[in-house]
Structures are given as structure tokens and as C-alpha cells.
Design a protein around this motif. Sequence first.
Motif, PDB file in Angstrom:
ATOM      1  N   ALA A  30     -14.895  -3.952   2.457  1.00 52.42           N
ATOM      2  CA  ALA A  30     -13.610  -3.274   2.655  1.00 52.42           C
ATOM      3  C   ALA A  30     -12.455  -4.259   2.486  1.00 52.42           C
ATOM      4  CB  ALA A  30     -13.559  -2.626   4.039  1.00 52.42           C
ATOM      5  N   ALA A  31     -12.639  -5.493   2.966  1.00 47.40           N
ATOM      6  CA  ALA A  31     -11.609  -6.518   2.781  1.00 47.40           C
ATOM      7  C   ALA A  31     -11.446  -6.848   1.298  1.00 47.40           C
ATOM      8  CB  ALA A  31     -11.974  -7.780   3.565  1.00 47.40           C
ATOM      9  N   ALA A  32     -12.570  -6.956   0.582  1.00 44.56           N
ATOM     10  CA  ALA A  32     -12.516  -7.236  -0.852  1.00 44.56           C
ATOM     11  C   ALA A  32     -11.797  -6.119  -1.603  1.00 44.56           C
ATOM     12  CB  ALA A  32     -13.936  -7.414  -1.396  1.00 44.56           C
ATOM     13  N   GLU A  33     -12.044  -4.873  -1.207  1.00 52.88           N
ATOM     14  CA  GLU A  33     -11.336  -3.754  -1.821  1.00 52.88           C
ATOM     15  C   GLU A  33      -9.834  -3.872  -1.591  1.00 52.88           C
ATOM     16  OE1 GLU A  33     -14.508  -0.034  -1.773  1.00 52.88           O
ATOM     17  OE2 GLU A  33     -13.132  -0.275  -0.093  1.00 52.88           O
ATOM     18  N   ALA A  34      -9.458  -4.193  -0.361  1.00 51.65           N
ATOM     19  CA  ALA A  34      -8.035  -4.312  -0.045  1.00 51.65           C
ATOM     20  C   ALA A  34      -7.373  -5.399  -0.885  1.00 51.65           C
ATOM     21  CB  ALA A  34      -7.849  -4.595   1.449  1.00 51.65           C
ATOM     22  N   VAL A  35      -8.055  -6.529  -1.048  1.00 52.19           N
ATOM     23  CA  VAL A  35      -7.499  -7.625  -1.846  1.00 52.19           C
ATOM     24  C   VAL A  35      -7.326  -7.192  -3.301  1.00 52.19           C
ATOM     25  CG1 VAL A  35      -7.949  -9.940  -2.740  1.00 52.19           C
ATOM     26  CG2 VAL A  35      -8.358  -9.448  -0.332  1.00 52.19           C
ATOM     27  N   ASP A  36      -8.319  -6.491  -3.850  1.00 55.19           N
ATOM     28  CA  ASP A  36      -8.210  -6.029  -5.241  1.00 55.19           C
ATOM     29  C   ASP A  36      -7.109  -4.985  -5.397  1.00 55.19           C
ATOM     30  OD1 ASP A  36     -10.193  -7.708  -6.045  1.00 55.19           O
ATOM     31  OD2 ASP A  36     -11.593  -6.157  -6.700  1.00 55.19           O
ATOM     32  N   LEU A  37      -6.965  -4.119  -4.404  1.00 48.98           N
ATOM     33  CA  LEU A  37      -5.907  -3.105  -4.464  1.00 48.98           C
ATOM     34  C   LEU A  37      -4.524  -3.750  -4.369  1.00 48.98           C
ATOM     35  CD1 LEU A  37      -7.508  -0.298  -2.247  1.00 48.98           C
ATOM     36  CD2 LEU A  37      -7.223  -0.285  -4.738  1.00 48.98           C
ATOM     37  N   LEU A  38      -4.412  -4.799  -3.572  1.00 48.11           N
ATOM     38  CA  LEU A  38      -3.156  -5.546  -3.498  1.00 48.11           C
ATOM     39  C   LEU A  38      -2.837  -6.183  -4.847  1.00 48.11           C
ATOM     40  CD1 LEU A  38      -3.701  -7.276  -0.036  1.00 48.11           C
ATOM     41  CD2 LEU A  38      -1.762  -5.785  -0.582  1.00 48.11           C
ATOM     42  N   ALA A  39      -3.849  -6.785  -5.471  1.00 46.91           N
ATOM     43  CA  ALA A  39      -3.645  -7.440  -6.757  1.00 46.91           C
ATOM     44  C   ALA A  39      -3.272  -6.440  -7.842  1.00 46.91           C
ATOM     45  CB  ALA A  39      -4.907  -8.199  -7.157  1.00 46.91           C
ATOM     46  N   ALA A  40      -3.787  -5.205  -7.728  1.00 45.90           N
ATOM     47  CA  ALA A  40      -3.500  -4.174  -8.728  1.00 45.90           C
ATOM     48  C   ALA A  40      -2.169  -3.475  -8.482  1.00 45.90           C
ATOM     49  CB  ALA A  40      -4.625  -3.139  -8.737  1.00 45.90           C
ATOM     50  N   GLY A  41      -1.529  -3.778  -7.355  1.00 47.28           N
ATOM     51  CA  GLY A  41      -0.275  -3.113  -7.033  1.00 47.28           C
ATOM     52  C   GLY A  41      -0.457  -1.705  -6.499  1.00 47.28           C
ATOM     53  N   ALA A  42      -1.701  -1.348  -6.167  1.00 46.57           N
ATOM     54  CA  ALA A  42      -1.966  -0.019  -5.629  1.00 46.57           C
ATOM     55  C   ALA A  42      -1.583   0.087  -4.162  1.00 46.57           C
ATOM     56  CB  ALA A  42      -3.442   0.330  -5.805  1.00 46.57           C
ATOM     57  N   VAL A  43      -1.406  -1.062  -3.511  1.00 46.21           N
ATOM     58  CA  VAL A  43      -0.998  -1.102  -2.107  1.00 46.21           C
ATOM     59  C   VAL A  43      -0.241  -2.401  -1.889  1.00 46.21           C
ATOM     60  CG1 VAL A  43      -3.071  -2.274  -1.243  1.00 46.21           C
ATOM     61  CG2 VAL A  43      -1.847  -0.704   0.270  1.00 46.21           C
ATOM     62  N   ALA A  44       0.624  -2.399  -0.889  1.00 48.84           N
ATOM     63  CA  ALA A  44       1.362  -3.616  -0.528  1.00 48.84           C
ATOM     64  C   ALA A  44       1.287  -3.794   0.976  1.00 48.84           C
ATOM     65  CB  ALA A  44       2.818  -3.511  -0.975  1.00 48.84           C
ATOM     66  N   LEU A  45       1.406  -5.026   1.423  1.00 48.75           N
ATOM     67  CA  LEU A  45       1.426  -5.313   2.848  1.00 48.75           C
ATOM     68  C   LEU A  45       2.884  -5.436   3.271  1.00 48.75           C
ATOM     69  CD1 LEU A  45      -0.498  -5.824   5.230  1.00 48.75           C
ATOM     70  CD2 LEU A  45      -0.335  -8.270   4.732  1.00 48.75           C
ATOM     71  N   ASP A  46       3.338  -4.483   4.061  1.00 50.78           N
ATOM     72  CA  ASP A  46       4.746  -4.413   4.451  1.00 50.78           C
ATOM     73  C   ASP A  46       4.827  -4.318   5.965  1.00 50.78           C
ATOM     74  OD1 ASP A  46       7.434  -4.036   4.720  1.00 50.78           O
ATOM     75  OD2 ASP A  46       7.530  -2.136   3.645  1.00 50.78           O
ATOM     76  N   GLY A  47       5.351  -5.377   6.585  1.00 46.94           N
ATOM     77  CA  GLY A  47       5.462  -5.369   8.037  1.00 46.94           C
ATOM     78  C   GLY A  47       4.122  -5.244   8.742  1.00 46.94           C
ATOM     79  N   GLY A  48       3.082  -5.812   8.144  1.00 45.68           N
ATOM     80  CA  GLY A  48       1.761  -5.752   8.760  1.00 45.68           C
ATOM     81  C   GLY A  48       1.017  -4.464   8.496  1.00 45.68           C
ATOM     82  N   LEU A  49       1.557  -3.593   7.651  1.00 42.10           N
ATOM     83  CA  LEU A  49       0.913  -2.317   7.340  1.00 42.10           C
ATOM     84  C   LEU A  49       0.587  -2.234   5.852  1.00 42.10           C
ATOM     85  CD1 LEU A  49       3.237   0.081   9.374  1.00 42.10           C
ATOM     86  CD2 LEU A  49       0.949  -0.691  10.033  1.00 42.10           C
ATOM     87  N   LEU A  50      -0.506  -1.561   5.532  1.00 41.42           N
ATOM     88  CA  LEU A  50      -0.885  -1.332   4.141  1.00 41.42           C
ATOM     89  C   LEU A  50      -0.166  -0.096   3.632  1.00 41.42           C
ATOM     90  CD1 LEU A  50      -4.724  -2.035   4.412  1.00 41.42           C
ATOM     91  CD2 LEU A  50      -3.017  -3.475   3.272  1.00 41.42           C
ATOM     92  N   VAL A  51       0.809  -0.308   2.769  1.00 43.43           N
ATOM     93  CA  VAL A  51       1.643   0.782   2.261  1.00 43.43           C
ATOM     94  C   VAL A  51       1.273   1.040   0.805  1.00 43.43           C
ATOM     95  CG1 VAL A  51       3.990   1.560   1.822  1.00 43.43           C
ATOM     96  CG2 VAL A  51       3.503   0.116   3.818  1.00 43.43           C
ATOM     97  N   PRO A  52       0.835   2.260   0.465  1.00 44.07           N
ATOM     98  CA  PRO A  52       0.433   2.550  -0.921  1.00 44.07           C
ATOM     99  C   PRO A  52       1.560   2.298  -1.902  1.00 44.07           C
ATOM    100  CG  PRO A  52      -0.290   4.280   0.558  1.00 44.07           C
ATOM    101  CD  PRO A  52       0.614   3.397   1.356  1.00 44.07           C
ATOM    102  N   GLY A  53       1.194   1.775  -3.063  1.00 45.35           N
ATOM    103  CA  GLY A  53       2.165   1.524  -4.121  1.00 45.35           C
ATOM    104  C   GLY A  53       2.104   2.610  -5.170  1.00 45.35           C
ATOM    105  N   GLY A  54       2.410   2.246  -6.407  1.00 51.61           N
ATOM    106  CA  GLY A  54       2.397   3.217  -7.489  1.00 51.61           C
ATOM    107  C   GLY A  54       0.988   3.663  -7.827  1.00 51.61           C
ATOM    108  N   HIS A  55       0.885   4.738  -8.565  1.00 51.92           N
ATOM    109  CA  HIS A  55      -0.414   5.267  -8.953  1.00 51.92           C
ATOM    110  C   HIS A  55      -0.913   4.528 -10.186  1.00 51.92           C
ATOM    111  CE1 HIS A  55      -0.430   8.601  -6.090  1.00 51.92           C
ATOM    112  NE2 HIS A  55       0.862   8.714  -6.338  1.00 51.92           N
ATOM    113  N   ARG A  56      -1.499   3.360  -9.952  1.00 49.96           N
ATOM    114  CA  ARG A  56      -2.063   2.580 -11.050  1.00 49.96           C
ATOM    115  C   ARG A  56      -3.441   3.133 -11.415  1.00 49.96           C
ATOM    116  NH1 ARG A  56       0.362  -2.571 -11.319  1.00 49.96           N
ATOM    117  NH2 ARG A  56       2.505  -2.355 -10.583  1.00 49.96           N
ATOM    118  N   GLU A  57      -3.758   3.133 -12.702  1.00 53.98           N
ATOM    119  CA  GLU A  57      -5.077   3.593 -13.113  1.00 53.98           C
ATOM    120  C   GLU A  57      -6.113   2.531 -12.772  1.00 53.98           C
ATOM    121  OE1 GLU A  57      -7.562   5.087 -17.054  1.00 53.98           O
ATOM    122  OE2 GLU A  57      -5.446   4.537 -17.226  1.00 53.98           O
TER     123      GLU A  57
END
Length: 204
Positions: A30-57
Motif C-alpha cells: 500500500a505504501a508502494a502504491e502511494a509512492v507511485d501515485l504521488l510520482a504519477a501526479g494522481a495524488v498529492a500530500l497536502d497538509g498531511g493528507l492524501l489529496v487526489p490530483g488530476g485523472h492521469r491514465e
Amino acid sequence: MTTPRDLIITALERAAEHAVEPGDLSLALAAAEAVDLLAAGAVALDGGLLVPGGHREITDPLLAEAASALVRRPPYETPGAWLWRRGRGLTDGYLTGLEAEGEAVRERHRNWLVRHTRTVLTESAARRRAADRLAADEPVLAALTKALGLRGGPEADAAPGVTDPAAARVLATLDDALAELAAERLRRSRRQADAAAENVRRGY
């Protein structure tokens, strides 16, 4: 390939030397997924929360499933909440995926007392890529394998640090979650030992 796939392949590769608890591996996946999603711009860490980003394919089906599992409305969730929620049973999901793609098979073994199965890697490009990434000391995979005890001694000490702050935060949260799970296992073991001792004292 994705980091979670590389991680589970590495765990299977080293299972003979160091078996990882499925719960620990699920949290790390699950941590590895989060890191990959961060790298893809699908999610961002904002104020300690995982905030979804744009709809990347996202072409990998399991990582796409992870993206769709993100909490998309406030108050969102912390990395720790993501690990515990998404990580539940995640090891089985990735093993099933490897088997469906022919990258792993289940072998059945039987001795005079018990019958059991184990998952074994096949020779594949995915296996070679994971090995190459591990050998190259890629920071995220190195940190994940270190957290699971798959890197030890000088190898662990030489692991490079993760420089991306959001990824580092997720990985630090993983360390905390693994410590919490280990403490819970210890408490459960002590309760069982105490109950067994009490039964002996009562003559059962």
C-alpha cells in the motif's frame, strides 16, 4: 512495471532467506502504491493528507485500482489511514495478479504430515527488471525492502535515502505502521502464553 510489483517479486525472490508476514507485506505494498501515485501526479500530500490530483491514465490494473480507491472528498485521509485501509489483504491481490500474468505459479508440496502450497516466480522480464532495480539501489525500493527486513547488514546501511518529501513521509508512516503491527503481534502472543500458563495452573 510498478513499485508494488517490484516489491512483491523481490519478497518472493528472497522468501527462502527471509519470509515476510503477509500483513507486513500488505502494508508495504500500500505504501508502494502511494509512492507511485504521488510520482504519477494522481495524488498529492497536502497538509498531511492524501489529496487526489488530476485523472492521469494509469495502465497497470492494480495501480489503477489503487487510484480509484483514493478518498476523493474532504476530509480525505492520512497516509497512515491509507496504509491500513488499502493494505487489508493486498498481498493476495498482487499474488493473484502475478499468477494471472504467468509471472508466478503455485507449487503444491506434501510430506507425510501436511500438505501446503507456495508461490514461486517464473522466469520473466518482470522478474529481471525487479532484480535490476534492486541491484541499482533505487531509493524507494531500497527503503521498502529495508523496512521489511529484506535488506540486512551493510546492504541496509548502504541504502540511499529518498529525497522526495512526500514519498519520504509515506515511507516513514510505513515504518510506524509496521512497528504498531509488530507490537500487536507481541501483545497477542503474550496473551496466549498467559492463557496457556493459566490453564496449566488450573490443571487443564
